[in-house]
Design a protein around this motif. Sequence first.
Motif, short mmCIF file in Angstrom:
data_model
loop_
_atom_site.label_atom_id
_atom_site.label_comp_id
_atom_site.label_asym_id
_atom_site.label_seq_id
_atom_site.Cartn_x
_atom_site.Cartn_y
_atom_site.Cartn_z
N MET A 195 0.74 -1.18 0.02
CA MET A 195 0.05 -0.14 0.17
C MET A 195 0.73 1.30 0.01
N VAL A 196 0.67 2.14 -0.92
CA VAL A 196 1.19 3.39 -0.79
C VAL A 196 0.58 4.66 0.09
N ASN A 197 1.25 5.31 0.45
CA ASN A 197 0.96 6.45 1.24
C ASN A 197 1.06 7.65 0.63
N PRO A 198 -0.13 8.12 0.31
CA PRO A 198 -0.39 9.38 -0.58
C PRO A 198 0.18 10.83 0.03
N TRP A 199 -0.16 10.68 1.41
CA TRP A 199 0.57 11.75 2.29
C TRP A 199 1.95 12.05 2.13
N THR A 200 2.80 10.90 1.60
CA THR A 200 4.12 11.23 1.80
C THR A 200 4.54 11.11 0.45
N GLY A 201 3.63 11.37 -0.52
CA GLY A 201 3.98 11.49 -2.19
C GLY A 201 4.20 10.18 -2.75
N GLU A 202 3.92 9.14 -2.12
CA GLU A 202 4.32 7.82 -2.86
C GLU A 202 3.02 7.70 -4.01
N VAL A 203 3.35 6.96 -5.00
CA VAL A 203 2.53 6.32 -6.25
C VAL A 203 2.78 4.91 -6.37
N LYS A 256 8.36 7.64 -5.61
CA LYS A 256 8.45 8.98 -4.60
C LYS A 256 9.51 9.84 -5.11
N LEU A 257 9.18 11.20 -5.18
CA LEU A 257 9.83 12.27 -5.57
C LEU A 257 10.47 12.79 -4.27
N THR A 258 11.62 12.23 -3.78
CA THR A 258 12.51 13.01 -2.58
C THR A 258 13.19 14.01 -3.07
N LEU A 259 13.62 14.70 -2.08
CA LEU A 259 14.49 16.01 -2.40
C LEU A 259 15.78 15.60 -3.40
N GLY A 260 16.36 14.31 -3.19
CA GLY A 260 17.29 14.15 -4.01
C GLY A 260 17.00 13.67 -5.33
N ALA A 261 15.76 12.83 -5.37
CA ALA A 261 15.25 12.56 -6.75
C ALA A 261 14.72 13.71 -7.53
N LEU A 262 14.29 14.80 -6.85
CA LEU A 262 13.83 15.97 -7.55
C LEU A 262 15.08 16.82 -8.23
N ALA A 263 16.18 16.79 -7.36
CA ALA A 263 17.46 17.41 -7.80
C ALA A 263 17.84 16.88 -8.90
N GLU A 264 17.91 15.45 -8.90
CA GLU A 264 18.43 14.72 -10.15
C GLU A 264 17.58 15.06 -11.49
N GLU A 310 0.38 12.30 -11.33
CA GLU A 310 0.09 11.82 -9.71
C GLU A 310 1.23 12.19 -8.98
N LEU A 311 2.34 11.56 -9.25
CA LEU A 311 3.70 11.71 -8.55
C LEU A 311 3.96 13.06 -8.28
N LEU A 312 3.96 13.81 -9.62
CA LEU A 312 4.36 15.38 -9.62
C LEU A 312 3.52 16.20 -8.76
N ALA A 313 2.20 15.72 -8.71
CA ALA A 313 1.27 16.50 -7.69
C ALA A 313 1.40 16.15 -6.44
N ARG A 314 1.54 14.88 -6.03
CA ARG A 314 1.53 14.50 -4.71
C ARG A 314 3.05 15.13 -4.15
N ALA A 315 4.03 15.39 -5.01
CA ALA A 315 5.33 15.96 -4.26
C ALA A 315 5.15 17.15 -3.71
N PHE A 316 4.06 17.93 -4.17
CA PHE A 316 4.01 19.32 -4.00
C PHE A 316 2.86 19.75 -3.25
N MET A 317 1.68 18.46 -3.13
CA MET A 317 0.49 18.67 -2.22
C MET A 317 0.87 18.73 -0.66
N LEU A 318 0.21 19.68 0.10
CA LEU A 318 0.16 19.88 1.41
C LEU A 318 -0.74 18.74 2.03
N PRO A 319 -0.42 18.39 3.26
CA PRO A 319 -1.40 17.37 3.90
C PRO A 319 -2.62 17.70 4.02
#
Length: 106
Positions: free
Chosen positions: A1-9, A21-29, A94-103
């Motif tokens: 199961m994924v956790n959408p509140w942590t940005g998982e898809v 998941k778009l972590t800060l490192g993944a976003l920088a890359e 969905e991944l991009l939206a979840r990365a910047f979605m507030l709780p």
Amino acid sequence: MVNPWTGEVALRIDGERHVLKLTLGALAELEAGLKAGSLVDLVERFEGGAFSSRDVLALIVAGLRGGGWSGTAEDLISAEIEGGPLGAARAAAELLARAFMLPDGT
């Protein structure tokens, strides 16, 4: 199961379920690898429906890497993604939206 509140898809690739998941490192890359513009430009392309297959692939790879995968874009060239190109585009958006979605969902 994924956790959408942590940005998982979740996405199935070659029959195997992966958590992206778009972590800060993944976003920088991801930003370093973009051929045109910044992450803001990428978000605008998705919001306007003007994204490219390269954008989708870059987001999928970044999400996979943020989820612990160590592959490269070349590893996905012949991969079977559940839902095909449209499924990949939906997961990327969905991944991009979840990365910047507030709780609170905004």
